[in-house]
Each structure stands twice: as structure tokens, then as C-alpha cells.
Design an enzyme around this catalytic site. Structure first.
Site, PDB file in Angstrom:
ATOM      1  N   ASP A  15       0.861  -1.192   0.000  1.00  0.00           N
ATOM      2  CA  ASP A  15       0.000   0.000   0.000  1.00  0.00           C
ATOM      3  C   ASP A  15       0.895   1.239   0.000  1.00  0.00           C
ATOM      4  OD1 ASP A  15      -2.108   1.715   0.267  1.00  0.00           O
ATOM      5  OD2 ASP A  15      -2.477   1.311   2.380  1.00  0.00           O
ATOM      6  N   TYR A  27      -1.639  10.403  -2.776  1.00  0.00           N
ATOM      7  CA  TYR A  27      -1.761  11.618  -3.599  1.00  0.00           C
ATOM      8  C   TYR A  27      -0.728  12.665  -3.172  1.00  0.00           C
ATOM      9  CZ  TYR A  27      -6.349  10.050  -5.435  1.00  0.00           C
ATOM     10  OH  TYR A  27      -7.368   9.373  -6.043  1.00  0.00           O
ATOM     11  N   ARG A  64       0.177  14.700   9.749  1.00  0.00           N
ATOM     12  CA  ARG A  64      -0.607  13.889  10.699  1.00  0.00           C
ATOM     13  C   ARG A  64      -0.098  14.092  12.126  1.00  0.00           C
ATOM     14  NH1 ARG A  64      -1.917   8.201   7.391  1.00  0.00           N
ATOM     15  NH2 ARG A  64      -2.037   9.226   5.363  1.00  0.00           N
ATOM     16  N   ASP A  93      -3.891   2.583  -5.268  1.00  0.00           N
ATOM     17  CA  ASP A  93      -2.574   2.547  -4.623  1.00  0.00           C
ATOM     18  C   ASP A  93      -2.323   1.281  -3.807  1.00  0.00           C
ATOM     19  OD1 ASP A  93      -4.242   3.021  -2.459  1.00  0.00           O
ATOM     20  OD2 ASP A  93      -2.824   4.333  -1.458  1.00  0.00           O
ATOM     21  N   GLU A  94      -3.007   0.204  -4.133  1.00  0.00           N
ATOM     22  CA  GLU A  94      -2.844  -1.052  -3.370  1.00  0.00           C
ATOM     23  C   GLU A  94      -2.680  -2.231  -4.304  1.00  0.00           C
ATOM     24  OE1 GLU A  94      -5.815  -1.837   0.115  1.00  0.00           O
ATOM     25  OE2 GLU A  94      -6.717  -0.577  -1.423  1.00  0.00           O
TER      26      GLU A  94
HETATM   27  P1  TTP Z   1      -5.612   5.541   1.128  1.00  0.00           P
HETATM   28  O1  TTP Z   1      -4.723   4.405   0.753  1.00  0.00           O
HETATM   29  O2  TTP Z   1      -6.846   5.234   1.892  1.00  0.00           O
HETATM   30  O3  TTP Z   1      -4.805   6.588   1.997  1.00  0.00           O
HETATM   31  P2  TTP Z   1      -3.406   7.283   1.736  1.00  0.00           P
HETATM   32  O4  TTP Z   1      -2.600   6.574   0.723  1.00  0.00           O
HETATM   33  O5  TTP Z   1      -3.620   8.749   1.473  1.00  0.00           O
HETATM   34  O6  TTP Z   1      -2.726   7.192   3.157  1.00  0.00           O
HETATM   35  P3  TTP Z   1      -2.156   5.908   3.911  1.00  0.00           P
HETATM   36  O7  TTP Z   1      -0.669   6.099   3.956  1.00  0.00           O
HETATM   37  O8  TTP Z   1      -2.775   5.982   5.245  1.00  0.00           O
HETATM   38  O9  TTP Z   1      -2.553   4.685   3.156  1.00  0.00           O
HETATM   39  O10 TTP Z   1      -6.052   6.307  -0.168  1.00  0.00           O
HETATM   40  C1  TTP Z   1      -5.227   6.393  -1.318  1.00  0.00           C
HETATM   41  C2  TTP Z   1      -5.530   7.702  -2.032  1.00  0.00           C
HETATM   42  O11 TTP Z   1      -6.899   7.717  -2.420  1.00  0.00           O
HETATM   43  C3  TTP Z   1      -5.340   8.891  -1.164  1.00  0.00           C
HETATM   44  O12 TTP Z   1      -3.992   9.356  -1.188  1.00  0.00           O
HETATM   45  C4  TTP Z   1      -6.314   9.875  -1.731  1.00  0.00           C
HETATM   46  C5  TTP Z   1      -7.416   9.043  -2.330  1.00  0.00           C
HETATM   47  N1  TTP Z   1      -8.644   9.076  -1.484  1.00  0.00           N
HETATM   48  C6  TTP Z   1      -9.672   9.973  -1.811  1.00  0.00           C
HETATM   49  O13 TTP Z   1      -9.561  10.707  -2.783  1.00  0.00           O
HETATM   50  N2  TTP Z   1     -10.793  10.012  -1.038  1.00  0.00           N
HETATM   51  C7  TTP Z   1     -10.953   9.209   0.044  1.00  0.00           C
HETATM   52  O14 TTP Z   1     -11.979   9.290   0.725  1.00  0.00           O
HETATM   53  C8  TTP Z   1      -9.897   8.270   0.369  1.00  0.00           C
HETATM   54  C9  TTP Z   1     -10.032   7.344   1.535  1.00  0.00           C
HETATM   55  C10 TTP Z   1      -8.758   8.245  -0.425  1.00  0.00           C
END
Ligand code: TTP
Length: 619
Positions: A18, A23, A60, A120-121
Site C-alpha cells: 500500500d 496523492y 498527521r 494505490d494497493e
Molecule cells: P488511502 O490508501 O486510503 O490513503 P493514503 O494513501 O492517502 O494514506 P495511507 O498512507 O494511510 O494509506 O487512499 C489512497 C488515495 O486515495 C489517497 O492518497 C487519496 C485518495 N482518497 C480519496 O480521494 N478520497 C478518500 O476518501 C480516500 C479514503 C482516499
């Protein structure tokens, strides 16, 4: 509904990778001066500084959260850098993020089967790579460990001052069982992949390494950013004993609430007190067994081997005063969404030779004079036709159909608060067949949607023959994640049941189901005029010099086939085999079948009629 799958025989090594604050990292790569600074990416609307959708780890630490608006984030962290999401067609443009995600996927897929689970996963099945490594290098003699591997978190081992020494000891201990040794190899491979991702893309990511997808996913989020966590079998019981049910995928909703409220189950481990029979009695056979399995860390889901999205979606929300109140404003936004969708499916076709089969419209709306009404705007699907104007035309019909149903007989004033479109059922086309496949889609669609009736428009719920679950859209308040979650099938909640298109394309289906399958079934359904209409576009030209032409020209005006009353004459002797070779294999077989029959009839009667052939199948 969750599907229980037992762990397969033999240990597997599965990783869930992940990207960290994804973004934000993409924006920081564009503007390197932002690196290391508290940064957040904000939604494009300007109300109170826009909604935060991604927050850097530096921000954060100050207490900045995704649920905040830009102004609020500035209050808790005055030096925060707010970056706007790119905009196209008056809405967020996620292409940069999608492409950045693809860069990472192409690196991660180097070592094993790879499933892109969201923007992103990624899941990786590293079993073969780990077995190979183990057969080549006994871990006990390994000395040179990459720094990243030694920084791994191994659940269940002592975490004292000399953590790295403990990790090293765990990785190459001589008494380890085969399963743990495989996990150790998996950890070495993942650490290497993560450092390649960093070197080649500048992005950091975190990972979980375990024996199945469920445990790997749980572990990847445990230590972030830029870290990895290993789950040996011996640590599973304790991990689940403390895991709140709501944290488990598929237990976030009603099922999780029922476990909590009806059974007093707070953690996944609490489920261990119930027998499988009891859980089946309470929640049905599948869900009961699934619950019994997950409480023991059992999950046999396969890594799917899919690096392209399952569907393409785009949407926009219209909160509060921005709600759409007129059909012209809905049309305007549908046009924008259709343009984007058309661009994306066209680029998928060009780059990956995949054709989308189904167009689905989801909307959220309410009736102004009946705010209490719980009735939802029904999701609607129809076969997808390529070309912006066709998609726009069909999307409007889907909306109109949904609105009619939503309003019923009442003439109520309505407001629409979200619109989204999905192109799904992406099928690979063998090289050179895209035009023909598009032809088939076009014909199905035009017979379904462009005749001004509701034919071909389907309710989009599991019982419908075409389309996907009505509840697949979990609209994030910005309308953005909606599309990406859907695209990559995050949450396993896309359940397509597109029977008609399967008939055309599924190679596994028996083609002779009482003579009524695939193309013939499609052509033979309905009355004779619809059969005729369906066949019109196939432009079977009985040319003077011989040859049967199958092309995309299908309009009534440019028909070149000879038509007498309701029959089409086809001289099977003159059919150019190279034209048939252009068709997908299963369709080739059927067309050859027609021609064989046609030849038989020809020789018997000295002439044939495809129309009669279809009639005879029907009878
Ligand atoms: P996530 O993987 O949920 O979060 P993240 O990568 O920002 O942070 P983390 O390190 O905790 O994993 O989401 C991936 C991207 O998806 C995130 O960067 C922005 C987008 N996103 C949205 O646009 N709206 C949302 O509600 C969520 C949850 C994510």
C-alpha cells in the site's frame, strides 16, 4: 455476501503493498520542495479551503486528518502546504494518480502474480519466488540482509532494544518450519521490491507479508509509512484476539454491527467461542463458515493476476446548494462525465485492447417535498456503445429512466446530489477484432437503447440480468475515491451478472444449448422484426465477385445486402474465410456453424436464407 474459501493445501506467501499518503507523494514528486513538509491534497471546491483527501505523515503529527477542511487544517498546523487536485472538465482529474499507480504496479509485478486492488494497493503472490529462493539459498547461511528487511516488524517476536538483531535471528533461525522460512523469503523479496519502487518512482510504500490475503492486508497498515510487517502463523491468534470486528474487511457494515449488538462480539477473536454450525444458523451457511474461518485466520482467496482496472468510473457530487435541480444541468454534467469516460475506455481499447460492455449510471437524489422518503434513485445499466455522443445519449436515457422510477406517479421537485457513470465488463479482444466486437455492442445497444424506448435499460441490482450491485457505489464526500475504489474492485463488491454479453463472449459456455446460445440466442430472441433488426448491421453482402463482407456499417441507409421481403440471401460458397478469421474464436465457431448449415440447405434447396435458418433454430 462473503464467500468462504479454505486455505489451499501448501503454504503460500502473499504480500499486500500500500503506497503511503499516495496523492501527497505524487504531488511532492511534482514539487520536490514540498518533501518533508506537512502537506495535504485538497479537493478542488473552495468552501472553507476545500476538503482534504490525502494527508502527509508530517501533517498527521500535528493532528491534521482527512476529514478536515483546508481552513481547519491550517488552524491545527499553520505551516501546512495545501495542494489542489488537478482539475479537468470542472472536476478532479485523477489521471496523474492512476498513472503513478501503474508505474508502481509494473515494478511490483516483476516477482509474481500481481493484483491491482485499488489506485494505490496491490496484492502479490510470491509463493513461487519464495520457494525458489529457499531452494537456492538456505536462510541459515545468509548474512547480508538488506537494511529494510531487518527493519521489518515480525508479529510475535520480542521487541526490545535490539530489534534488528531479533529480526535477523528470526529470519535465519535454523529450527524454523517451512512456512516461516517462506515468509522470511517473502519479506526479503518485498523489501527489495519496495526499494526498487523508491528508486524508480520516488514513492515509499508499506507492506504486509502473510500466508493469505486477509492477513497480509491487515498487516500492511500496522506500521506505516515505509515499513513492512510479517505475520507468522504462530502470531495469528493473538492478532485476531485484539482486532476490532469493524476493522475487518466486510465487517464494517451491517454484519459487523450485528456481531457487536446481537452477539456481543467485539473482536474477531471473540468469534472463536461459536461453533461453525451456530454461526451458520445465525448468518446462513456461507457467511457462517466465512466467519468461522476468519476467526482462525483462514482465507483461501487467490491473488487474481489483474493489473488493469476492473472497470472505469467517474463521478461528481453536488452537495448542499450545488445540488442539480434541472434536467439541463444534469445533462451538462452527464456530458462532462461521458466525455471523460469515453476518453478512458478508448485509451484502454487502444493500449490494452479491452472493450467495455456495460454502462451504468448511479445517482443520488431526493424529492424536495418529501425529504423523509427513503426511496433511492435506482441505478441503471445498458450495453455500452463507443463514441462520446452515443454514451451521452445512453447516459441521458439511463438517467431519465431512473428518474421516472424514482418519482413514480408523483410530480415532485427533485434535486440530484451525485452522479456517476461506470464502464464495466472489460473484456480482452483478440488482436484485430475490436471493430467487430464494437459492432456487436453497437447492434445490441442500438436495438436496446437508441430506439427511444426503454428496451435494454436494466435495473442495476444483483437480480438484474445485466449490471452490477446497486450498492457498489460508496460515494466519498468528494466523489473522487468512488471511481477508483470501483475501478479496482476494492471491497469485492462488484458482482456482474451480464448474461447477455457472456453469451457473446464467454468461451466456456457450451455453444449448443439446444441451439440457442451466444450469437444465435441473441439474434433469435424476440420477434422476427427484432431478429431482422439485429442482423441488419452485419452487412452480409452477396457481392458480384463473391465474398461476404462483415463490417461496422450498420445503418439502414448504407445497407448493401440484398434484401427481399424478410429474407437475406447468402451464398456460403462465396464467403471469404479471412473475414471470419477476424472474429473472436467462439463467434468464429458459430459463424462457421451457420455456414455449414447454410451450405447443407443450399445443396438441398439450391439457395438459403439466414433468416429462415434462425427461425428454424427458434422453432
Ligand atoms: P488511502 O490508501 O486510503 O490513503 P493514503 O494513501 O492517502 O494514506 P495511507 O498512507 O494511510 O494509506 O487512499 C489512497 C488515495 O486515495 C489517497 O492518497 C487519496 C485518495 N482518497 C480519496 O480521494 N478520497 C478518500 O476518501 C480516500 C479514503 C482516499
Amino acid at each position: 455476501m462473503p464467500i468462504p474459501r479454505p486455505d489451499p493445501q501448501g503454504a503460500r506467501v502473499i504480500a499486500h503493498v500500500d503506497l503511503d499518503c499516495f496523492y501527497v507523494q505524487v504531488e511532492q514528486r511534482k514539487q520536490p520542495e514540498l518533501r518533508g513538509l506537512p502537506t495535504a491534497v485538497v479537493q478542488y471546491n473552495s468552501w472553507k479551503g476545500g476538503g482534504l483527501i490525502a494527508v502527509s505523515y508530517e501533517a498527521r503529527k500535528f493532528g491534521v486528518k482527512r476529514s478536515m477542511r483546508g481552513d481547519e487544517a491550517k488552524m491545527v498546523c499553520p505551516e501546512i502546504q495545501l495542494v489542489q487536485v488537478p482539475i479537468a472538465r470542472d472536476k478532479a482529474d485523477l489521471n496523474t494518480y492512476r498513472n503513478a499507480g501503474s508505474e508502481v504496479v509494473s515494478i511490483l509485478s516483476r516477482k509474481g502474480r500481481c493484483e491491482r486492488a485499488s489506485i494505490d494497493e496491490v496484492y502479490l503472490d510470491l509463493t513461487d519466488a519464495a520457494e525458489l529462493m529457499l531452494s537456492e539459498t538456505p536462510l541459515e547461511i545468509l548474512e547480508d540482509f538488506d537494511e529494510d528487511v531487518l527493519k521489518s516488524h515480525v508479529l510475535g517476536i520480542a521487541v526490545d532494544e535490539d530489534k534488528e538483531k531479533n529480526v535477523r535471528g528470526w529470519l535465519c533461525r535454523s529450527g524454523a518450519d517451512h512456512r516461516d522460512k517462506l515468509l522470511a523469503c517473502g519479506a526479503i523479496i518485498v523489501a527489495k521490491l519496495r526499494s526498487e519502487v523508491l528508486k524508480e518512482t520516488e514513492f515509499t510504500c508499506s507492506a504486509g507479508i502473510a500466508h493469505n490475503k486477509m492477513l497480509a492486508k491487515l498487516a500492511s497498515g500496522m506500521h506505516k509509512p515505509a515499513q513492512q510487517t510479517i505475520v507468522p502463523s504462530s502470531a495469528v491468534k493473538e492478532l485476531l484476539a485484539y482486532l476490532p470486528v469493524k476493522k475487518m474487511k466486510q465487517l464494517g457494515g451491517k454484519l459487523g454491527s450485528s456481531l457487536l449488538n446481537d452477539l456481543g462480539v467485539h473482536t474477531v477473536g471473540d468469534l472463536l467461542q461459536f461453533s461453525e454450525e451456530k454461526l451458520q444458523e445465525l448468518y446462513g451457511i456461507n457467511t457462517g463458515t466465512w466467519l468461522w474461518n476468519i476467526s482462525r485466520g483462514i482465507n483461501g482467496d487467490e491473488v487474481e493476476g489483474r493489473i488493469l482496472p476492473k472497470s472505469h468510473g467517474c463521478g461528481k457530487t453536488f452537495p448542499g446548494p450545488k445540488a442539480l435541480k434541472t434536467t439541463s444541468s444534469v445533462d451538462h454534467w452527464l456530458n462532462q462525465l461521458c466525455e471523460e469516460l469515453s476518453e478512458r475506455i478508448q485509451s484502454d481499447l487502444d493500449q490494452h485492447k479491452r472493450v467495455a460492455q456495460t454502462l451504468t449510471l448511479h445517482a443520488r437524489a431526493f424529492k424536495v417535498n418529501d425529504m423523509e422518503s427513503r426511496k433511492k434513485f435506482p441505478s441503471k445499466s445498458c450495453p455500452l456503445r463507443y463514441g462520446i455522443s452515443k454514451i451521452q445519449e445512453d447516459a441521458k436515457k439511463l438517467f431519465d429512466s431512473g428518474l421516472r422510477e424514482f418519482l413514480g406517479s408523483e410530480s415532485n421537485v427533485w434535486k440530484v446530489t451525485s452522479l456517476s457513470l461506470t464502464a464495466s465488463k472489460l473484456l480482452d479482444t483478440p488482436l484485430g477484432t475490436s471493430s467487430i466486437l464494437r459492432f456487436f455492442q453497437g447492434k445490441i445497444s442500438s436495438s436496446a437503447a437508441s430506439d427511444g424506448t426503454q428496451k435494454g435499460i436494466q435495473d442495476d441490482h444483483p437480480s438484474a440480468s445485466l449490471g452490477c450491485k446497486g450498492d457498489i457505489v460508496s460515494v466519498y464526500n468528494d466523489g473522487q475515491k468512488l471511481s477508483v475504489a470501483e475501478e479496482y474492485g476494492k471491497g469485492n463488491d462488484i458482482n456482474f451478472q451480464d448474461t447477455r454479453v457472456n453469451r457473446l463472449h464467454s468461451p466456456n459456455r457450451k455453444s449448443k444449448e439446444k441451439g440457442k446460445d451466444s450469437i444465435t440466442r441473441y439474434f433469435s430472441c424476440g420477434n422476427s422484426s427484432s431478429r431482422k433488426q439485429a442482423f441488419d448491421g452485419l452487412n452480409v453482402t452477396n457481392q458480384q465477385g463473391g465474398g461476404c463482407e462483415v463490417d461496422e456499417r450498420g445503418s439502414a441507409d448504407d445497407r448493401t445486402h440484398r434484401q427481399t421481403d424478410d429474407s437475406w440471401t447468402l451464398n456460403a460458397e462465396n464467403v471469404d474465410p479471412s473475414v471470419i478469421d477476424e472474429l473472436p474464436m467462439e463467434i468464429q465457431q458459430e459463424v462457421r456453424g451457420w455456414l455449414r448449415s447454410s451450405k447443407r440447405i443450399n445443396s438441398a434447396k439450391g439457395g438459403s436464407s439466414i433468416f429462415h435458418y434462425f427461425s428454424s433454430i427458434n422453432n
